[in-house]
Design an enzyme around this catalytic site. Structure first.
Site, PDB file in Angstrom:
ATOM      1  N   ARG A  34       0.837  -1.206   0.000  1.00 15.02           N
ATOM      2  CA  ARG A  34       0.000   0.000   0.000  1.00 15.02           C
ATOM      3  C   ARG A  34       0.872   1.255   0.000  1.00 15.02           C
ATOM      4  O   ARG A  34       1.890   1.319   0.693  1.00 15.02           O
ATOM      5  CB  ARG A  34      -0.937  -0.005   1.215  1.00 15.02           C
ATOM      6  CG  ARG A  34      -1.938  -1.142   1.124  1.00 15.02           C
ATOM      7  CD  ARG A  34      -3.225  -0.904   1.886  1.00 15.02           C
ATOM      8  NE  ARG A  34      -4.175  -1.955   1.543  1.00 15.02           N
ATOM      9  CZ  ARG A  34      -5.042  -1.889   0.535  1.00 15.02           C
ATOM     10  NH1 ARG A  34      -5.122  -0.791  -0.203  1.00 15.02           N
ATOM     11  NH2 ARG A  34      -5.847  -2.900   0.270  1.00 15.02           N
ATOM     12  N   HIS A 109       7.790   1.468 -10.398  1.00 13.81           N
ATOM     13  CA  HIS A 109       6.586   1.108  -9.641  1.00 13.81           C
ATOM     14  C   HIS A 109       5.377   1.467 -10.471  1.00 13.81           C
ATOM     15  O   HIS A 109       5.351   2.512 -11.126  1.00 13.81           O
ATOM     16  CB  HIS A 109       6.534   1.785  -8.273  1.00 13.81           C
ATOM     17  CG  HIS A 109       6.806   3.267  -8.295  1.00 13.81           C
ATOM     18  ND1 HIS A 109       8.072   3.776  -8.487  1.00 13.81           N
ATOM     19  CD2 HIS A 109       5.984   4.331  -8.163  1.00 13.81           C
ATOM     20  CE1 HIS A 109       8.017   5.094  -8.461  1.00 13.81           C
ATOM     21  NE2 HIS A 109       6.755   5.463  -8.278  1.00 13.81           N
ATOM     22  N   HIS A 111       1.494   2.359 -10.013  1.00  9.73           N
ATOM     23  CA  HIS A 111       0.443   2.723  -9.055  1.00  9.73           C
ATOM     24  C   HIS A 111      -0.855   2.070  -9.529  1.00  9.73           C
ATOM     25  O   HIS A 111      -1.231   2.211 -10.697  1.00  9.73           O
ATOM     26  CB  HIS A 111       0.208   4.233  -9.043  1.00  9.73           C
ATOM     27  CG  HIS A 111       1.369   5.072  -8.624  1.00  9.73           C
ATOM     28  ND1 HIS A 111       1.436   5.680  -7.389  1.00  9.73           N
ATOM     29  CD2 HIS A 111       2.494   5.445  -9.285  1.00  9.73           C
ATOM     30  CE1 HIS A 111       2.552   6.375  -7.307  1.00  9.73           C
ATOM     31  NE2 HIS A 111       3.214   6.262  -8.443  1.00  9.73           N
TER      32      HIS A 111
HETATM   33  P1  AMP Z   1       6.229   8.476  -7.846  1.00 13.38           P
HETATM   34  O1  AMP Z   1       6.001   9.955  -7.764  1.00 13.38           O
HETATM   35  O2  AMP Z   1       5.501   7.861  -8.997  1.00 13.38           O
HETATM   36  O3  AMP Z   1       7.695   8.132  -7.807  1.00 13.38           O
HETATM   37  O4  AMP Z   1       5.526   7.862  -6.569  1.00 13.38           O
HETATM   38  C1  AMP Z   1       6.213   7.455  -5.413  1.00 13.38           C
HETATM   39  C2  AMP Z   1       5.157   6.964  -4.443  1.00 13.38           C
HETATM   40  O5  AMP Z   1       5.803   6.284  -3.403  1.00 13.38           O
HETATM   41  C3  AMP Z   1       4.312   8.079  -3.789  1.00 13.38           C
HETATM   42  O6  AMP Z   1       2.937   7.864  -4.082  1.00 13.38           O
HETATM   43  C4  AMP Z   1       4.626   7.929  -2.305  1.00 13.38           C
HETATM   44  O7  AMP Z   1       3.511   8.196  -1.492  1.00 13.38           O
HETATM   45  C5  AMP Z   1       5.073   6.477  -2.227  1.00 13.38           C
HETATM   46  N1  AMP Z   1       5.943   6.153  -1.123  1.00 13.38           N
HETATM   47  C6  AMP Z   1       7.056   6.792  -0.725  1.00 13.38           C
HETATM   48  N2  AMP Z   1       7.614   6.185   0.332  1.00 13.38           N
HETATM   49  C7  AMP Z   1       6.828   5.109   0.604  1.00 13.38           C
HETATM   50  C8  AMP Z   1       6.875   4.077   1.594  1.00 13.38           C
HETATM   51  N3  AMP Z   1       7.844   4.011   2.507  1.00 13.38           N
HETATM   52  N4  AMP Z   1       5.896   3.131   1.587  1.00 13.38           N
HETATM   53  C9  AMP Z   1       4.900   3.183   0.664  1.00 13.38           C
HETATM   54  N5  AMP Z   1       4.811   4.140  -0.287  1.00 13.38           N
HETATM   55  C10 AMP Z   1       5.764   5.087  -0.316  1.00 13.38           C
END
Ligand code: AMP
Length: 126
Positions: A34, A109, A111
């Site tokens: 999540r 990643h 989403h």
């Molecule tokens: P992006 O901008 O596509 O690189 O998205 C990175 C995502 O990682 C964001 O939606 C953050 O909320 C999420 N994120 C960052 N650190 C963590 C963590 N420790 N656990 C889960 N999600 C994270």
């Protein structure tokens, strides 16, 4: 220019067990957990275990087994969480890459977002 993978990124630390996560599904080559700051009622990230920076990096360098596993894991999470339109109301997949994609974490990643109507695909030019 070749991609250089930063093994100190936060998802690499999650994969090494150095940072906790809320796991949804684990497979041989992928991990789904999540998002810590959800943008929708359901917000799950799926990452490959391998050191890939972006989708194009992964697609060009991952093994067939990794690609199949990653793709299947994304679909399995959609079905597990009943976001799939066959059982639920649908979802959106997003994979940000690089500066224009506004990628914060340099480990591939995807989403998975759902649980509400998500609006049009792009809503801002910021
Ligand atoms: P992006 O901008 O596509 O690189 O998205 C990175 C995502 O990682 C964001 O939606 C953050 O909320 C999420 N994120 C960052 N650190 C963590 C963590 N420790 N656990 C889960 N999600 C994270």
């Amino acid at each position: 220019m070749a991609y250089v993978y930063d093994d100190q990124n936060i998802f690499a630390k999650i994969l090494r067990g150095e940072i906790p996560n809320s796991t949804v599904l684990e497979t041989k080559y992928s991990l789904a957990f999540r998002d810590v700051a959800p943008q929708a009622p359901d917000h799950i990230l799926v990452i490959p275990r391998g050191p890939y920076v972006t989708f194009d990096h992964f697609a060009a360098n991952a093994t067939d087994a990794e690609i199949v596993d990653f793709t299947r894991t994304i679909g399995d999470v959609c079905r597990m969480t009943t976001l799939d339109p066959d059982n639920g109301d649908g979802y959106r997949l997003i994979a940000n890459a690089g500066d224009h994609g506004v990628q914060d974490v340099p480990h591939l990643h995807v989403h998975i977002l759902g649980g509400r109507v998500l609006g049009r695909m792009l809503s801002s030019t910021d």
